[in-house]
Design an enzyme around this catalytic site. Structure first.
Site, mmCIF file in Angstrom:
data_model
loop_
_atom_site.group_PDB
_atom_site.id
_atom_site.type_symbol
_atom_site.label_atom_id
_atom_site.label_comp_id
_atom_site.label_asym_id
_atom_site.label_seq_id
_atom_site.Cartn_x
_atom_site.Cartn_y
_atom_site.Cartn_z
ATOM 1 N N ASP A 177 57.906 20.554 77.922
ATOM 2 C CA ASP A 177 59.144 19.752 77.865
ATOM 3 C C ASP A 177 58.967 18.238 78.081
ATOM 4 O OD1 ASP A 177 60.115 22.331 77.653
ATOM 5 O OD2 ASP A 177 61.381 22.271 79.437
ATOM 6 N N ASP A 217 62.674 22.056 75.298
ATOM 7 C CA ASP A 217 63.961 22.521 75.791
ATOM 8 C C ASP A 217 64.979 22.217 74.680
ATOM 9 O OD1 ASP A 217 64.912 23.722 78.255
ATOM 10 O OD2 ASP A 217 65.970 21.855 78.740
ATOM 11 N N HIS A 229 68.785 23.083 73.764
ATOM 12 C CA HIS A 229 70.077 23.688 74.093
ATOM 13 C C HIS A 229 71.137 23.421 73.028
ATOM 14 C CE1 HIS A 229 68.479 24.620 77.968
ATOM 15 N NE2 HIS A 229 68.430 23.372 78.387
ATOM 16 N N HIS A 241 76.168 24.148 76.242
ATOM 17 C CA HIS A 241 75.326 25.200 76.836
ATOM 18 C C HIS A 241 75.822 25.556 78.240
ATOM 19 C CE1 HIS A 241 71.580 27.075 78.404
ATOM 20 N NE2 HIS A 241 71.461 27.455 77.153
ATOM 21 N N HIS A 267 71.794 17.922 78.500
ATOM 22 C CA HIS A 267 70.458 17.409 78.161
ATOM 23 C C HIS A 267 69.852 18.231 77.038
ATOM 24 C CE1 HIS A 267 69.615 20.805 80.811
ATOM 25 N NE2 HIS A 267 68.453 20.879 80.206
ATOM 26 N N LYS A 301 63.033 26.722 73.474
ATOM 27 C CA LYS A 301 63.597 27.663 74.446
ATOM 28 C C LYS A 301 64.930 27.136 74.953
ATOM 29 C CE LYS A 301 61.034 25.538 78.203
ATOM 30 N NZ LYS A 301 62.215 24.952 78.866
ATOM 31 N N CYS A 321 60.613 24.011 84.917
ATOM 32 C CA CYS A 321 60.021 24.686 83.754
ATOM 33 C C CYS A 321 58.517 24.901 83.880
ATOM 34 C CB CYS A 321 60.407 23.957 82.475
ATOM 35 S SG CYS A 321 62.183 24.146 82.140
HETATM 36 C C1 VGL Z 1 64.174 21.706 82.870
HETATM 37 C C2 VGL Z 1 66.117 21.717 84.068
HETATM 38 C C3 VGL Z 1 66.830 22.079 82.950
HETATM 39 C C4 VGL Z 1 62.696 21.475 82.851
HETATM 40 C C5 VGL Z 1 64.870 22.088 81.744
HETATM 41 O O1 VGL Z 1 62.126 21.223 81.754
HETATM 42 O O2 VGL Z 1 62.079 21.550 83.940
HETATM 43 N N1 VGL Z 1 64.800 21.531 84.026
HETATM 44 N N2 VGL Z 1 66.203 22.256 81.794
HETATM 45 ZN ZN ZN Z 2 67.308 22.601 80.061
#
Ligand code: VGL
Ligand code: ZN
Length: 197
Positions: A9, A47, A49, A53, A82, A106, A151
């Site tokens: 990510d 990431d 979404h 979401h 985000h 994801k 993550c």
């Molecule tokens: C993440 C919070 C929400 C991450 C992703 O990549 O750690 N954290 N979505």
């Molecule tokens: Zn996220």
């Protein structure tokens, strides 16, 4: 041994100026780029979404970002909006090398979040990454990226549980660190047999 680098990510929304900025998030980019040549395979996660979401605080009346809520699959931290599909925030950091073998998206189901690159947050729904790695003979993983305590942490623990040899390059990760979440993640990763380098 076939060794893959799993880059978690490294997207604009997790970098300074982004919607869910991780302190120093952009600092991992040159380190990760330099590491890539050392591996048999490089895999990036993204990431990804939907707008609206269920992990977004804005989708829950009366809830603010970073509060907890109860989802059918268990407790869930609510985040600022985000990494919405197709937006600039969901795009990889402009300097990140993206000449990877696989980009795994994801968190694309509205009703369920996915911190881990292996299983969504119900800890049951697979992303398909395990099958991809096994069918390619990849047995050893090094993780780096964002965020250490979400993550990266969930991905590393799931990988270890699945029997992969897992290490995390902590210098090439940065954390959100909500209420001690970084220390808790480090403890849990070590307890799962993840090596912290
Ligand atoms: C993440 C919070 C929400 C991450 C992703 O990549 O750690 N954290 N979505
Ligand atoms: Zn996220």
């Amino acid at each position: 041994m076939t060794h893959a680098l799993l880059v978690i990510d490294v997207q604009n929304d997790f970098c300074p100026g982004g919607a869910l900025a991780v302190p120093g998030g952009d600092e991992v980019v040159p380190l990760i780029n330099a590491m890539m040549a050392e591996f048999d395979s490089v895999i990036l996660t993204q990431d990804w979404h939907t707008a609206g979401h269920s992990s977004f605080a804005s989708s829950h009346a009366g809830k603010a970002p970073f509060e907890l809520t109860e989802m059918p699959y268990g407790p869930q931290v609510l985040w600022p909006d985000h990494c919405v599909q197709g937006t600039e925030g969901a795009t990889f950091h402009a300097d990140l090398r993206t000449d990877a073998d696989l980009i795994l998206r994801k968190g694309f189901r509205t009703a369920i979040d996915s911190y881990s690159a292996f299983f969504e947050n119900d800890h049951t729904t697979p992303t398909g990454l395990e099958g991809y790695l096994r069918t390619r003979g990849i047995d050893t993983l090094t993780l780096a990226g964002l965020a250490t305590d979400f993550c990266v942490y969930y991905s590393a623990v799931d990988a270890a549980k699945l029997g992969f040899d897992v290490s995390v390059r902590m210098d090439a990760c940065r954390a959100i660190d909500l209420d001690g979440s970084l220390a808790a993640a480090e403890t849990a990763m070590r307890a799962s047999g993840v090596k912290l380098d």
